[in-house]
Design a protein around this motif. Sequence first.
Motif, short mmCIF file in Angstrom:
data_model
loop_
_atom_site.label_atom_id
_atom_site.label_comp_id
_atom_site.label_asym_id
_atom_site.label_seq_id
_atom_site.Cartn_x
_atom_site.Cartn_y
_atom_site.Cartn_z
N ILE A 126 0.79 -1.22 0.03
CA ILE A 126 0.13 0.04 -0.02
C ILE A 126 0.99 1.32 0.14
CG2 ILE A 126 -1.81 1.10 1.20
CD1 ILE A 126 -2.51 -1.38 2.58
N THR A 127 0.33 2.09 -0.91
CA THR A 127 1.43 3.47 -0.89
C THR A 127 1.04 4.26 0.45
OG1 THR A 127 1.31 3.57 -3.28
CG2 THR A 127 1.61 5.61 -2.25
N ILE A 128 1.92 4.77 0.61
CA ILE A 128 1.75 5.74 2.12
C ILE A 128 2.36 7.12 1.73
CG2 ILE A 128 2.80 5.80 4.52
CD1 ILE A 128 3.70 3.00 4.52
N VAL A 129 1.58 8.03 2.07
CA VAL A 129 1.66 9.65 1.72
C VAL A 129 1.78 10.24 3.08
CG1 VAL A 129 0.92 11.31 0.78
CG2 VAL A 129 0.52 9.34 -0.34
N PHE A 130 2.67 11.26 3.16
CA PHE A 130 2.94 12.05 4.57
C PHE A 130 2.61 13.38 4.26
CE2 PHE A 130 5.67 14.40 7.50
CZ PHE A 130 5.16 14.16 8.70
N THR A 131 1.83 13.92 5.11
CA THR A 131 1.69 15.43 4.93
C THR A 131 2.15 16.14 6.37
OG1 THR A 131 -0.40 15.50 3.82
CG2 THR A 131 0.26 17.32 5.23
N SER A 132 3.14 17.20 6.05
CA SER A 132 3.87 17.68 7.16
C SER A 132 2.95 18.65 8.01
CB SER A 132 5.23 18.27 6.78
OG SER A 132 4.86 19.31 5.73
N HIS A 133 2.44 18.35 8.92
CA HIS A 133 1.74 19.38 9.89
C HIS A 133 2.46 19.92 10.77
CE1 HIS A 133 -2.32 18.52 8.12
NE2 HIS A 133 -1.80 17.36 8.22
N ASP A 134 3.54 19.35 11.14
CA ASP A 134 4.67 19.75 12.35
C ASP A 134 6.08 19.12 12.13
OD1 ASP A 134 4.52 17.27 13.56
OD2 ASP A 134 2.41 17.89 14.67
N TYR A 135 6.93 19.06 13.08
CA TYR A 135 8.13 18.50 12.96
C TYR A 135 8.24 17.19 13.88
CZ TYR A 135 8.78 22.87 10.48
OH TYR A 135 8.98 23.93 9.65
N PHE A 136 7.34 16.86 14.45
CA PHE A 136 7.34 15.53 15.10
C PHE A 136 8.04 14.33 14.35
CE2 PHE A 136 6.09 11.84 17.35
CZ PHE A 136 6.78 11.81 18.75
N GLY A 137 8.95 13.64 15.00
CA GLY A 137 9.74 12.60 14.19
C GLY A 137 11.03 12.99 13.79
N LEU A 138 11.03 14.24 13.21
CA LEU A 138 12.34 15.15 13.05
C LEU A 138 13.06 15.40 14.58
CD1 LEU A 138 12.26 17.34 9.85
CD2 LEU A 138 13.30 14.86 10.27
N ALA A 139 12.03 15.55 15.16
CA ALA A 139 12.45 16.50 16.71
C ALA A 139 11.53 15.55 17.68
CB ALA A 139 12.29 18.07 16.77
N PRO A 140 11.79 15.91 18.86
CA PRO A 140 10.99 15.16 20.08
C PRO A 140 9.82 15.81 20.33
CG PRO A 140 12.77 16.15 20.97
CD PRO A 140 13.03 16.20 19.57
N ASP A 141 9.58 17.04 19.80
CA ASP A 141 8.32 17.90 19.90
C ASP A 141 7.78 18.44 18.49
OD1 ASP A 141 8.98 21.00 19.93
OD2 ASP A 141 10.63 19.69 20.62
N LEU A 243 9.60 26.48 3.57
CA LEU A 243 10.43 26.45 4.55
C LEU A 243 10.43 24.95 5.41
CD1 LEU A 243 12.05 27.77 6.89
CD2 LEU A 243 9.94 28.31 7.99
N THR A 244 9.00 24.57 5.43
CA THR A 244 9.30 23.01 5.97
C THR A 244 9.79 22.12 5.06
OG1 THR A 244 6.76 23.51 6.88
CG2 THR A 244 7.37 21.33 6.90
N LYS A 245 9.61 22.32 3.83
CA LYS A 245 10.46 21.25 3.08
C LYS A 245 11.70 21.38 3.27
CE LYS A 245 11.65 22.27 -0.94
NZ LYS A 245 12.77 22.93 -1.70
N ASP A 246 12.33 22.58 3.31
CA ASP A 246 13.71 22.77 3.55
C ASP A 246 14.29 21.98 4.81
OD1 ASP A 246 13.88 24.25 0.97
OD2 ASP A 246 14.03 26.17 1.91
N ILE A 247 13.47 22.32 5.95
CA ILE A 247 13.98 21.86 7.11
C ILE A 247 13.85 20.26 7.14
CG2 ILE A 247 13.09 21.43 9.53
CD1 ILE A 247 12.17 24.46 9.46
N TYR A 248 12.83 19.59 6.42
CA TYR A 248 12.66 18.42 6.35
C TYR A 248 14.06 17.68 5.58
CZ TYR A 248 8.33 16.93 8.70
OH TYR A 248 7.58 16.47 9.50
N VAL A 249 14.36 18.25 4.35
CA VAL A 249 15.39 17.87 3.34
C VAL A 249 16.68 17.97 4.15
CG1 VAL A 249 16.80 18.52 1.50
CG2 VAL A 249 14.10 18.44 1.38
N ASN A 250 16.79 19.01 4.85
CA ASN A 250 18.25 19.19 5.75
C ASN A 250 18.25 18.40 6.80
OD1 ASN A 250 18.87 21.34 3.91
ND2 ASN A 250 17.97 22.68 5.35
#
Length: 283
Positions: A126-141, A243-250
């Motif tokens: 099954i294809t999984i798509v993720f929408t970034s509402h925040d940064y949890f997972g990249l950060a602990p909050d 901005l969110t894209k750049d933070i995730y990519v980095n």
Amino acid sequence: MRILHYTLGFPPARSGGLVGYAIDVMNEQINQGNEVYALFPGGLNFINRKMQIKSGSFSNIKTFELINSLPLPIFGGIKTPADFMVPTSKMLFINLLKKIKPDVIHIHTLMGIPKEFFSAAKSEGITIVFTSHDYFGLAPDPSFYYNKKSYDQDNTDAYWCESSKKAYSTKKLRIFQLRCYPLLRKLSKKISSINLKGNSNQIELEKNTEHINTVSEREYGLLRNYYKEIFNLIDKFHFNSTLTKDIYVNNLSILSQKEYQVISITNKDIHIQKEKSLKTKVK
């Protein structure tokens, strides 16, 4: 098309932009003739501590409540990393996916959902798509902020440890999953603390008074890898801003191998009908 969303929950227990947006998207998909389902982290079962799933509904959305989900660190970081990596049954999710047979899974948050859900989805193709509402997972909050500054350029095991020093304990986080929490939240606006045990051991719902964290950086490193493994199981990423894209990519090297796109999710017309309640039944 059959679409399964994983969201944070529904009113009155959950509110906010993520919740409102997910409900709007689901309702629009239903209006377009799709078959839509929602999985969300729900309440606790103190007798049977294993993860379980209850079916129900919210308005015209078919729902599946994940009982005894992983904790929900809605703010303030993570005090005990091991509590957020507790293994569970992959078959629990394979059985759910075989039942509803979704063509795609839309993830709105990583809070509460274990890695086994994602590996089950991959097993079922099954294809999984993720929408970034925040940064949890990249950060602990969700915010990526600590001491009034962003640490997205200094995202290390040490900073995860540092930014979680005053995090709520897992026991306190579980309060937010109690079915009576909406009532407690209302009461907490009128009084400074709630005496949940009937004695002097009071638990403040709005103010963090936990002791300093003594967990090692290595444990936060294991947790960071846990979320990296989850992100690696996701096929496509929708970012809500450049901005969110750049933070995730980095901060997420695997994105160089993934498909992603910037799609604004701002919606001034989001409206949550608070009078509607979530109905559930045991499977």
